[in-house]
Design a protein around this motif. Structure first.
Motif, PDB file in Angstrom:
ATOM      1  N   ARG A   1      29.003 -20.181  13.578  1.00  0.00           N
ATOM      2  CA  ARG A   1      29.490 -19.070  14.393  1.00  0.00           C
ATOM      3  C   ARG A   1      28.379 -18.483  15.258  1.00  0.00           C
ATOM      4  O   ARG A   1      28.636 -17.643  16.105  1.00  0.00           O
ATOM      5  N   ARG A   2      27.133 -18.912  15.012  1.00  0.00           N
ATOM      6  CA  ARG A   2      25.961 -18.434  15.752  1.00  0.00           C
ATOM      7  C   ARG A   2      25.771 -16.931  15.570  1.00  0.00           C
ATOM      8  O   ARG A   2      25.495 -16.193  16.521  1.00  0.00           O
ATOM      9  N   CYS A   3      25.890 -16.492  14.310  1.00  0.00           N
ATOM     10  CA  CYS A   3      25.668 -15.082  14.005  1.00  0.00           C
ATOM     11  C   CYS A   3      24.178 -14.767  14.089  1.00  0.00           C
ATOM     12  O   CYS A   3      23.325 -15.623  13.855  1.00  0.00           O
ATOM     13  N   SER A   4      23.875 -13.533  14.400  1.00  0.00           N
ATOM     14  CA  SER A   4      22.493 -13.090  14.461  1.00  0.00           C
ATOM     15  C   SER A   4      21.849 -13.164  13.085  1.00  0.00           C
ATOM     16  O   SER A   4      22.500 -12.968  12.054  1.00  0.00           O
TER      17      SER A   4
ATOM     18  N   SER B   1      22.453  -9.963  11.273  1.00  0.00           N
ATOM     19  CA  SER B   1      23.825  -9.514  11.035  1.00  0.00           C
ATOM     20  C   SER B   1      24.022  -9.258   9.550  1.00  0.00           C
ATOM     21  O   SER B   1      23.345  -9.860   8.702  1.00  0.00           O
TER      22      SER B   1
ATOM     23  N   SER C   1      31.221  -9.746  12.681  1.00  0.00           N
ATOM     24  CA  SER C   1      29.963 -10.168  13.293  1.00  0.00           C
ATOM     25  C   SER C   1      30.212 -10.743  14.683  1.00  0.00           C
ATOM     26  O   SER C   1      31.061 -11.618  14.850  1.00  0.00           O
TER      27      SER C   1
ATOM     28  N   THR D   1      25.164 -13.868  20.058  1.00  0.00           N
ATOM     29  CA  THR D   1      24.325 -12.770  20.543  1.00  0.00           C
ATOM     30  C   THR D   1      22.865 -13.105  20.348  1.00  0.00           C
ATOM     31  O   THR D   1      22.490 -13.801  19.411  1.00  0.00           O
TER      32      THR D   1
ATOM     33  N   THR E   1      29.467 -13.056  17.992  1.00  0.00           N
ATOM     34  CA  THR E   1      29.014 -14.431  18.086  1.00  0.00           C
ATOM     35  C   THR E   1      28.163 -14.626  19.324  1.00  0.00           C
ATOM     36  O   THR E   1      28.334 -13.945  20.333  1.00  0.00           O
TER      37      THR E   1
ATOM     38  N   PHE F   1      32.063 -11.513   8.310  1.00  0.00           N
ATOM     39  CA  PHE F   1      32.324 -12.659   9.186  1.00  0.00           C
ATOM     40  C   PHE F   1      33.246 -12.267  10.337  1.00  0.00           C
ATOM     41  O   PHE F   1      33.039 -12.665  11.486  1.00  0.00           O
TER      42      PHE F   1
ATOM     43  N   ALA G   1      27.998 -19.079   9.058  1.00  0.00           N
ATOM     44  CA  ALA G   1      27.321 -18.126   9.945  1.00  0.00           C
ATOM     45  C   ALA G   1      26.543 -18.858  11.033  1.00  0.00           C
ATOM     46  O   ALA G   1      26.496 -18.418  12.189  1.00  0.00           O
TER      47      ALA G   1
END
Length: 219
Positions: free
Chosen positions: A21-24, A27, A76, A80, A78, A73, A18
């Motif tokens: 992937r630079r997920c919030s 998320s 979500s 953001t 990326t 995944f 995560a």
């Protein structure tokens, strides 16, 4: 302990992916993994007092966690930012302040009625009633309004403004009273976690505050 360590390694892998992937932070992927991280860390800390894991249960958890994590995944976004860009103020076409106050009064009455009518002390009577224990009074029809109140709770906090401040206050009152009525931890965590996520998406909840909330929960 072996199951706990395997679970922590798997959760750490998901959180690492995560991050790549630079997920919030808000998320579903990160929130789900973080909750399970707290659960298995608690298992290591409390050891014998933690409910023992069986092989079948652990395999079922792995399947559930991997499937849900894969779905989160893929869905979500990326890169953001954790900020709220919505500027429009939305309101419901009717003022439900009076019905909400009546529901709060009804809930207070049912709490007193159920808590006072059982053979044990007040709060234990409420807890046993929530588990549908035979011989204990029920909260009755009021519980059917909880999904509606929770939906209103989310709506008013997502579109919070000065004019709906009183509604947000009354909705908090109902949610907290419902937690007292059922004497359940989930009834408290549901509005609190929802509020924290909304505040985070709006850019009003920093990572430091999230860590403080987590420490308070663990203690």
């Amino acid at each position: 302990m072996f199951y706990h360590l395997c679970a922590l390694a798997l959760i750490s892998l998901v959180i690492g992916l995560a991050a790549v992937r630079r997920c919030s932070l808000y998320s579903p992927l990160v929130i789900s993994a973080s909750i399970w991280l707290v659960v298995f860390v608690a298992g290591l800390v409390f050891e014998e007092r933690f409910y023992p894991l069986q092989e079948k249960a652990f395999i079922a958890w792995i399947i559930w966690f991997m499937v849900t994590s894969l779905i989160f995944f893929l869905l979500s976004p990326t890169g953001t930012k954790n900020s709220w860009t919505e500027t429009e103020i939305r309101r419901l076409p009717l003022d439900y302040t009076l019905p909400l106050l009546l529901l709060i009064a009804w809930l207070v009455y049912m709490i007193w009625e159920v808590g006072s009518s059982g053979p044990d002390h007040f709060f234990f009577n409420l807890r046993l009633s929530a588990t549908n224990r035979e011989g204990f009074a029920s909260l009755g029809t009021i519980v059917r309004f909880y999904p509606l109140i929770f939906a209103l709770f989310l709506f008013e906090h997502v579109y919070s403004h000065r004019e709906n401040r009183h509604l947000r206050l009354f909705l908090w009152c109902f949610m907290l009273l419902y937690a007292v009525a059922t004497m359940g931890k989930l009834a408290i965590l549901t509005p609190v976690v929802s509020w924290v996520i909304i505040q985070g998406i709006r850019g009003k909840m920093k990572v430091g505050r999230l860590l403080c909330w987590q420490q308070l929960y663990l203690h």
